[in-house]
Design an enzyme around this catalytic site. Structure first.
Site, PDB file in Angstrom:
ATOM      1  N   LYS A 170       0.884  -1.342   0.200  1.00  0.00           N
ATOM      2  CA  LYS A 170       0.006   0.001   0.021  1.00  0.00           C
ATOM      3  C   LYS A 170       0.923   1.248   0.186  1.00  0.00           C
ATOM      4  O   LYS A 170       0.530   2.317  -0.750  1.00  0.00           O
ATOM      5  CB  LYS A 170      -0.953   0.046   1.265  1.00  0.00           C
ATOM      6  CG  LYS A 170      -1.742   1.257   1.380  1.00  0.00           C
ATOM      7  CD  LYS A 170      -2.668   1.198   2.532  1.00  0.00           C
ATOM      8  CE  LYS A 170      -3.494   2.514   2.301  1.00  0.00           C
ATOM      9  NZ  LYS A 170      -4.537   2.613   3.751  1.00  0.00           N
TER      10      LYS A 170
ATOM     11  N   HIS B 145      -8.283 -28.727 -35.350  1.00  0.00           N
ATOM     12  CA  HIS B 145      -9.265 -27.631 -34.562  1.00  0.00           C
ATOM     13  C   HIS B 145     -10.155 -28.254 -33.806  1.00  0.00           C
ATOM     14  O   HIS B 145     -11.573 -28.039 -33.477  1.00  0.00           O
ATOM     15  CB  HIS B 145     -10.122 -27.052 -36.018  1.00  0.00           C
ATOM     16  CG  HIS B 145      -9.206 -26.382 -37.033  1.00  0.00           C
ATOM     17  ND1 HIS B 145      -8.293 -25.654 -36.753  1.00  0.00           N
ATOM     18  CD2 HIS B 145      -9.284 -26.635 -38.327  1.00  0.00           C
ATOM     19  CE1 HIS B 145      -7.830 -25.015 -37.871  1.00  0.00           C
ATOM     20  NE2 HIS B 145      -8.480 -25.659 -38.971  1.00  0.00           N
TER      21      HIS B 145
END
Length: 540
Positions: free
Chosen positions: A139, A292
């Site tokens: 922070k 595919h």
């Protein structure tokens, strides 16, 4: 861009990798080292002077180390804004010294769960002080540098060498973001253990804990394994991520023995091939060819070479540029046959020296050795993103055997027809819906995938079978005398009749249509044997 000089560092790590070298680099810059427990011992063993956290706070470590860094003199030193007069005054009044660098990696919660520890040990490996320090330091990244990963020690050392003992704002921001990602992933691991493990094994019982696989909030945490050149198309960016705890080994864990880097499509197709090959683990040699994400040829044989030849014959056109997966060690003879056509990826549990030598001549072919095959019946989730949300479902791990089938026609299938039905059913569950799969003698004869109606899938599969017969000079298509599987029920008799026209003599399907009686009547009229599974396998 502002830099912040490191004058005091707090180090508290579970993983001691690289710790001594980092400590020496910091000490060489005159940085005061503050530490705890085993971390302090490691630094002292390296000949470094270390100040104990208890000396800094004025309180001893207590409660078996559960309480040691949860103190205002630690968090005040981390959170104080250095350019805020009130904060500086509070620091002076309470004798709080600034801490400029925090090096923390957390208790090994994930590893403790992965090794099968008991509940008490798992609970003890939930870190409290570590995440608190990480979050405080991150922070206040305007002034404090936070490191949570030993892999970043080298970058920090390079940073302080380049900036005379300081770190840049850009570096601190990157490390702060990584720190919050780590605590988020850590908390996710803990939350998921409570939700998906402890809730189902705790003596209180699932009812008391209101256990459900679909919890109100499902935290997901994945680690980036690699960035990819692009996604499905060159204009799309892509990466591959792996979960915190690997539920089953797969393509990301496979060892790449040779070839170009795997693309997004390679990974997707290789996963489809491996999942289907895993259906045949421990059985006769099996070969799967995928294009595919759909299988275009699957077969079993007395050898991998025999299985390869039968699988290729199903659709040799689609096999060009495809993905090949096998269920046993890949031998040299099969490698020679595979190498005869253009193949993107080959994946096997093991690859013989002879096979490696063969594929070495194909520099671009990606060769993967995966070791153990994934368990096709494993638990888990399948996820799909949609606009505005995420769809999550349990994996389709359902399966049937011969005893589960219900004969619904006047004629029962023969032993070979039943065997081919089950083989076709296994393949069909890996084909995109609407799926139709013809099988004869343990090899796919035709596969119809992804059509908007089942009749067209049956016809397309039959067309491919006829083309194969023309290519190989057979007297008739292999759909003659085949078994056919449909991943979902035939809503009308037309799809079934299309299969009969192609020469199928046995049918396996879920059943459950309001028109089942008409479909069964059509099967009887055509002389087909048909069995119901009671389970469908849509794959969208």
């Amino acid at each position: 861009m502002s830099t912040t000089k490191i004058q005091r560092a707090l180090l508290s790590v579970s993983d001691k990798t690289g710790l001594a070298d980092l400590g020496k680099a910091l000490a060489a810059r005159g940085v005061e080292l503050v530490s705890t427990g085993g971390t302090a011992r490691t630094l002292r063993d390296a000949g470094l002077e270390v100040r104990d956290v208890s000396d800094l706070t004025g309180f001893p470590e207590m409660m078996d180390g559960r309480v040691k860094t949860l103190h205002p003199k630690v968090h005040g030193g981390l959170l104080a804004l250095r350019d805020n007069a009130e904060h500086r005054a509070a620091m002076a009044e309470h004798d709080i010294g600034a801490i400029d660098l925090v090096v923390v990696n957390l208790y090994p919660f994930e590893a403790t769960v992965a090794k099968g520890a008991d509940r008490a040990e798992i609970i003890e490996n939930i870190d409290i002080g570590g995440p608190s320090m990480v979050r405080s330091a991150a922070k206040n990244h305007g002034a404090v540098t936070i490191l949570t990963d030993p892999a970043d020690y080298g970058a920090l050392i390079a940073e302080i060498e380049a900036l005379d003992g300081a770190t840049s704002e850009a570096f601190r921001i990157r490390m702060a973001g990584k720190a919050y990602a780590r605590t988020a992933a850590y908390d996710a691991a803990i939350a998921n253990w409570f939700a998906f493990a402890d809730a189902f094994t705790h003596p209180l019982g699932t009812e008391a804990l209101a256990a459900t696989p679909f919890v109100e909030t499902m935290p997901l945490a994945f680690r980036r394994e690699d960035t990819l050149r692009y996604g499905e198309n060159p204009h799309q960016q892509a990466a591959i991520y792996v979960p915190q705890l690997i539920g089953a080994p797969g393509v990301p864990q496979a060892k790449q023995l040779q070839g170009k880097a795997l693309s997004y499509n390679n990974l997707n197709d290789a996963d489809a091939a491996l999942e289907l090959a895993a259906e045949f683990a421990g059985q006769d040699p099996a070969v799967v060819i995928v294009k595919h994400a759909n299988p275009c040829g699957v077969a079993q044989g007395t050898s991998l070479l025999e299985a390869w030849e039968a699988a290729l014959a199903c659709d040799s056109v689609s096999a060009f540029g495809g993905i090949v997966a096998v269920n046993s060690e890949l031998d040299g003879a099969t490698a020679e046959a595979i190498a005869a056509i253009f193949t993107e990826v080959v994946i096997a549990p093991a690859v013989s020296a002879e096979a490696r030598e063969v594929f070495a001549r194909k520099k671009n072919l990606r060769l993967l050795e995966c070791g153990a095959l994934p368990d096709p019946r494993r638990e888990g989730f399948a996820m799909k993103s949609i606009a505005g949300g995420m769809l999550i479902q349990g994996r389709d791990n359902g399966a049937v055997c011969g005893e589960d089938l219900r004969v619904v026609t006047q004629r029962s299938p023969s032993e070979q027809e039943l065997k081919d039905c089950l083989f076709a059913w296994t393949v069909a569950r890996h084909v995109k819906s609407n799926a139709i799969v013809y099988v004869k003698d343990g090899a796919t004869a035709g596969i119809g995938a992804g059509q908007m109606n089942r009749r067209d899938s049956a016809r397309i599969a039959a067309i491919k079978a006829r083309e194969a017969a023309e290519t190989y000079g057979w007297d008739e298509a292999r759909t003659k005398g085949s078994a056919v599987a449909s991943d979902a029920f035939f809503p009308f008799a037309d799809g079934l009749l299309a299969a009969a026209e192609a020469g199928a003599t046995a049918v396996i399907q879920p059943g459950g249509s309001i028109r089942d009686e008409k479909v069964i009547a059509a099967a009887d009229e055509a002389g087909l044997a048909m069995v119901f599974t009671g389970m469908r396998h849509f794959r969208h």
